[in-house]
Design a protein around this motif. Structure first.
Motif, PDB file in Angstrom:
ATOM      1  N   SER A  98       7.561 -48.017   4.064  1.00 24.30           N
ATOM      2  CA  SER A  98       7.027 -49.289   4.531  1.00 24.30           C
ATOM      3  C   SER A  98       8.109 -50.308   4.314  1.00 24.30           C
ATOM      4  N   TYR A 131       8.739 -56.515   7.729  1.00 28.00           N
ATOM      5  CA  TYR A 131       8.723 -56.741   9.178  1.00 28.00           C
ATOM      6  C   TYR A 131       8.270 -58.156   9.442  1.00 28.00           C
ATOM      7  N   VAL A 171      14.092 -46.282  14.009  1.00 30.52           N
ATOM      8  CA  VAL A 171      13.033 -46.883  14.808  1.00 30.52           C
ATOM      9  C   VAL A 171      13.001 -46.116  16.114  1.00 30.52           C
ATOM     10  N   SER A 181      10.517 -45.556  10.689  1.00 32.09           N
ATOM     11  CA  SER A 181       9.680 -46.580  10.088  1.00 32.09           C
ATOM     12  C   SER A 181       8.848 -47.328  11.103  1.00 32.09           C
ATOM     13  N   ARG A 182       9.173 -47.237  12.383  1.00 36.10           N
ATOM     14  CA  ARG A 182       8.441 -48.040  13.354  1.00 36.10           C
ATOM     15  C   ARG A 182       8.592 -47.425  14.735  1.00 36.10           C
ATOM     16  N   LEU A 241       1.957 -45.001  11.415  1.00 31.51           N
ATOM     17  CA  LEU A 241       3.107 -45.886  11.221  1.00 31.51           C
ATOM     18  C   LEU A 241       2.921 -47.136  12.056  1.00 31.51           C
ATOM     19  N   PRO A 242       3.624 -48.207  11.748  1.00 29.61           N
ATOM     20  CA  PRO A 242       3.462 -49.440  12.522  1.00 29.61           C
ATOM     21  C   PRO A 242       4.031 -49.285  13.929  1.00 29.61           C
ATOM     22  N   ASP A 292       4.788 -51.427  17.670  1.00 25.85           N
ATOM     23  CA  ASP A 292       4.874 -52.658  18.468  1.00 25.85           C
ATOM     24  C   ASP A 292       4.649 -52.273  19.909  1.00 25.85           C
ATOM     25  N   THR A 331      -1.597 -51.980  11.483  1.00 31.33           N
ATOM     26  CA  THR A 331      -0.260 -51.547  11.871  1.00 31.33           C
ATOM     27  C   THR A 331      -0.003 -51.728  13.356  1.00 31.33           C
ATOM     28  N   ILE A 386      13.203 -56.283  11.634  1.00 30.79           N
ATOM     29  CA  ILE A 386      12.749 -55.094  10.915  1.00 30.79           C
ATOM     30  C   ILE A 386      13.717 -54.831   9.780  1.00 30.79           C
ATOM     31  N   CYS A 399       0.847 -42.950   5.561  1.00 32.72           N
ATOM     32  CA  CYS A 399       1.368 -44.308   5.557  1.00 32.72           C
ATOM     33  C   CYS A 399       0.413 -45.175   4.773  1.00 32.72           C
TER      34      CYS A 399
END
Lengths: 483, 444
Positions: A48, A51, A215, A258-259, A309-310, A312, A343, A355, B135
């Protein structure tokens, strides 16, 4: 591995995702399951990280379309004039005369700063189309609208002047603000000897991070299309990212992702049903829009991702949001299942995100495609670099690219240099590391369309390199392999 | 338990003829995905040793792959016979494991995808429960947190609107309000537009707040009535409307309230410029500089306006009425009368009796009158007349005449109108839908 530098570089630290994942410890999965005493299976923790989305500038609050678009150009020139004056002085000496067009004298070497305008014969003009006297039928859409008869004109606040000389007319697009060095001729045209652009803005240095972090950038998922053979590929990608696919080594590698950033065109073009507006109501009353089913599918896919996971999500050309740039984020009411998770981040197009201290900036590709139509450049990467050098995300807005009539600011001007600059929905995957005059380093990435190439990008933002990640179902057909 | 899963898989594959993917197995048996993969392998191994079973398997291969000088990470599902081939093509093999086991040979990837899709769909809540990555932040928010998050989003939304009333006032909603008013002479449109916008804006900010839901239905008819307000002058009591407005102001939340209050003084400000001898409410509504008979008309206009607000419940006849009015406007637009300003409002003193139910309808009528040169002219035109269920007399509005026609007002005593008056009063106004049929008969 960075593609452009791969053959030459022997950087010891170009750790690719594959190499990372191949460090497997433990037994292979081609074996009997261990006894049940052992705990069920390794569980890796997802990193994590810090962000912060910085795209407030792209949020359009109240929308009033009663303004003229001229204000954007005025704001653009006003903001970029001092930057360009500085660059001009750096390039041609501090003694160079920077003049306004109204003060020009013939045969005097000076520098002028203004907005470019390219007059193109083939540019579709609505006035010409609806004018009766011309009796013209509307032109069919073309791939490129440039021609031999194009002219370049420079405009500043008060006047405009035609340009000739050492400037590549086909590469320039309307709306770019540049500085030109030359002299005015007797016939009123300006002869260009040299020109310069605003170049990269200042950049805050990247933080030094210890471990490798990735990413995933993907775009063009194309959900809701009539041919659904790319769905397994998408599922494989999701499974890999969420850590279900692969053996332990790969899963531990995937925990370093991570993203995920989805850059537009989540829905396919076929969900844009144009018939609904032309067909009579009684035929379309009971039919659902194509995008309804597709959004539901997207919601389920996103649910699998956000639970791990996060994410966008940026809208694109065919997504249910507004047409003009900046496109507003997709509304969370369309994602009942996944918006419950914190997330999920619904982002605008263009999107800026910070990020872990690394600045990501990018669009879903509409700006690049538009420049491609009105200039001779074909490679998305080249166009991306051009916009970076011009310090403007979308110079052709509002001329040929739909844009909101801003009043006192032009939010597409790059004020701070990103570390990763991407654009989605390209035909192929390309990347390049660009260096700026003040020591800036930017990784340019063109994200390919997933629905046709089954490829996504994994950016290692610690080292600023990127690799492709392709997911193919079996058997890989020849059409997919050859590109 | 150790070997139980073998029987389970056996059952799934052979008896149910399913395609057993690792994901489906892990979700069905509730085991970690890696365990599921190993189970599949074991089963495959076991079965093949036992008997030459007709089992096919697909494998997942992932690794480093070179392609046109670019390297990438490639993940593929391949059939068993292509496995070795694939592995050799990769420069570095990262992982290999069994993807699925099934009885029949698969032609394409469709069934594989649909199996996984179904499995995930059935277990939406915990699709990542058995995955290898957890997570910490991916925990669904509770409903309380959701509400908080949404409120944070909503509060900034009214704020920017609030902050820029000037821009909004002119720009915003100018389109919707100018359209319905086009039909009326431009006189009304320019002045009334800002007021309408304010109203519309008020309604918008109101509806944005989650709070008083009761506001919304009330304000909706107000919004609907707004475009019509300006040409249906009626004489219903001004009081009810005023109180209603005040009520709205009182009930709304802070930002909307401020908005409304600011709009009311705005209305009042504009009014003095127009017609001094009117009370403030009237001024606010009718901003025209009509010279002829403005006073009474405006009064009537407002009353009719207010009457609309008073009965927010849409009767079926309202539906009739509302589409009528835009058409009226259009026909009016066709013939702007230069000399005699045709009041586009219908009015009558008897309306001062404030009938509770008054509706409007459009009727094709023929009018006969004596024009300037002394000739008798008969013309057919659409007239909108208001009728009520309890009353008999009719008020009709003149429209779309080629010749300038004086406004029909049964109350006024213009000599020309005697004939037309006769005609209109002859229209027995039942106040029911059938009145339109009556109009047809009367042409004879």
């Amino acid at each position: 591995m960075v593609t452009a530098e791969a053959p030459r570089s022997t950087l010891p630290r170009t750790v690719m995702f594959s190499a990372l994942s191949a460090q497997k410890e433990g037994s292979s999965l081609l074996s009997r399951p261990a006894s049940e005493d052992q705990d069920q299976g390794p569980v890796f923790e997802r990193l994590s990280l810090a962000y912060s989305p910085c795209s407030e500038r792209y949020k359009v609050g109240e929308r009033s379309f009663s303004r003229q678009y001229a204000h954007i150009y005025a704001a653009r020139l006003m903001q970029m004039r001092p930057l360009l004056s500085e660059r001009a002085q750096q390039k041609w000496g501090s003694a160079v005369l920077i003049k306004r067009l109204c003060d020009l004298q013939t045969a005097e070497q000076c520098c002028i700063v203004g907005t470019l305008f390219k007059r193109m014969e083939l540019q579709p003009s609505i006035l010409r189309e609806i004018s009766d006297e011309h009796n013209l039928l509307p032109q069919p859409a073309r791939a490129k609208y440039i021609s031999e008869t194009d002219e370049l004109i420079l405009e500043d606040e008060l006047q405009r002047i035609k340009l000739e000389g050492k400037i590549d007319r086909d590469k320039c697009v309307t709306g770019s603000v540049i500085a030109i060095y030359g002299a005015e001729r007797n016939d009123g045209k300006f002869t260009v000897e040299d020109f310069c652009m605003a170049d990269l803005p200042p950049q805050t240095p990247r933080p030094v991070l210890s471990s490798d972090r990735f990413v995933l950038l993907a775009s063009g998922l194309g959900l809701g299309s009539s041919h659904a053979d790319s769905m397994l590929g998408l599922q494989l990608l999701i499974d890999m990212v969420t850590g279900q696919l692969g053996d332990q080594g790969e899963q531990s590698g995937a925990a370093n992702i991570s993203r995920v950033l989805l850059a537009g065109n989540l829905l396919s073009q076929s969900t844009q049903d144009k018939d609904a507006s032309t067909k009579p109501k009684y035929l379309t009353k009971k039919t659902q829009a194509g995008s309804v089913e597709a959004i539901r599918l997207l919601d389920e896919l996103l649910l699998q991702l956000v639970a791990s996971l996060p994410v966008d999500v940026m809208p694109g050309q065919y997504d249910p949001t507004n047409y003009t740039l900046p496109q507003q984020p997709l509304h969370r009411c369309m994602f009942p299942l996944s918006s419950v998770y914190p997330t999920l981040q619904l982002a605008s197009n263009p999107h800026i995100a910070n990020i872990d201290g690394v600045r990501f900036l990018g669009t879903s590709g509409q700006n690049v495609l538009d420049i491609q139509k009105y200039s001779s450049m074909d490679s998305h990467l080249e166009i991306l670099e051009e916009t970076l050098r011009l310090r403007h995300l979308a110079p052709t807005a509002p001329d040929t690219l739909g844009c909101f009539p801003f009043y006192q600011k032009d939010p597409f001007i790059l004020e701070e240099c990103p570390h990763v600059y991407f654009s989605g929905n390209a035909t192929t995957f390309e990347s390049k590391l660009v260096k700026g005059p003040d020591g800036q380093e930017v990784l340019l990435v063109t994200i390919p369309e997933f629905s046709s190439t089954q490829t996504a990008c994994l950016v290692n933002y610690v080292l600023l390199n990127v690799s492709r990640s392709a997911s193919r179902p079996s058997p890989p057909t020849t059409t997919r392999k050859a590109r | 338990m150790d070997e139980l899963y073998l029987d389970n898989i056996d059952e799934f594959v052979n008896d149910h003829d399913k395609i057993v993917t690792y994901k489906w197995l892990s979700l069905t048996l509730g085991v970690h995905v890696n365990t599921a993969k190993q189970m599949l392998y074991h089963y495959l191994d076991h079965k093949r040793k036992e008997s030459s079973a007709q089992l096919h398997a697909t494998y997942l291969v992932s690794g480093k792959f070179e392609d046109n000088g670019q390297t990438g990470h490639k993940v593929s599902v391949v059939k068993e016979d292509q496995l070795e081939d694939f592995k050799s093509k990769m420069s570095l093999v990262v992982s290999v494991h069994v993807y699925s086991v099934q009885k029949a040979l698969l032609k394409d990837s469709g069934p594989l995808y649909s199996v996984d899709y179904d499995a995930v769909k059935d277990n939406l809540k915990n699709c990542t429960k058995f995955s290898a990555i957890r997570c910490a932040s991916a925990v669904p928010m509770s409903s309380l947190e959701l509400q908080q998050a949404r409120q944070i989003h909503q509060v900034p939304a009214p704020e920017p609107e609030h902050k820029k009333p000037a821009m909004n006032g002119e720009a915003n909603a100018s389109k919707p309000s100018t359209k319905p008013q086009k039909g009326i002479m431009g006189m009304f449109a320019s002045k009334a537009a800002p007021k309408n916008q304010d109203n519309v804006k008020d309604i918008k900010t109101e509806q944005k707040e989650d709070t008083p839901v009761a506001e919304a239905p009330k304000s909706k008819p107000a919004a609907k009535a707004n475009p019509m307000m300006n040409f249906f002058g009626t004489q219903t009591a001004k009081k009810p409307d005023k109180t209603e407005k005040k009520e709205e102001a009182a009930q709304s939340s802070s930002s909307a309230e401020v908005q409304r209050q600011s709009s009311q003084p705005e209305e009042k400000r504009e009014a003095p410029a127009v017609q001094p001898p009117k009370d403030t409410k009237k001024e606010a509504r009718s901003k025209s500089k009509r010279v002829v008979d403005s006073d009474s008309e405006e009064e009537k206009m407002e009353k009719k306006k207010r009457r609309r607000i008073k009965k927010p419940e849409p009767d079926s006849s309202d539906e009739d009425v509302i589409p009528d009015s835009p058409q009226q406007m259009k026909t009016r637009e066709l013939s702007p009368s230069p000399e005699k300003e045709v009041e586009p409002v219908s009015h009558s003193p008897s309306q001062g009796n404030s009938q509770k139910t008054r509706k409007r309808r459009r009727v094709l009528k023929a009018r006969t009158f004596v024009d300037d040169e002394g000739c008798i002219v008969t013309e057919k035109c659409y007239e909108s007349e208001s009728y009520s269920e309890t009353e008999d007399d009719v008020q009709a509005t003149k429209q779309a005449s080629k010749d300038p026609v004086p406004a029909k007002r049964p109350a006024s005593h213009k000599p020309d109108e005697k004939k037309s008056q006769k005609k209109t009063s002859a229209n027995a106004n039942k106040g029911s839908k059938q009145a339109s049929i009556m109009g047809f008969f009367q042409k004879k």
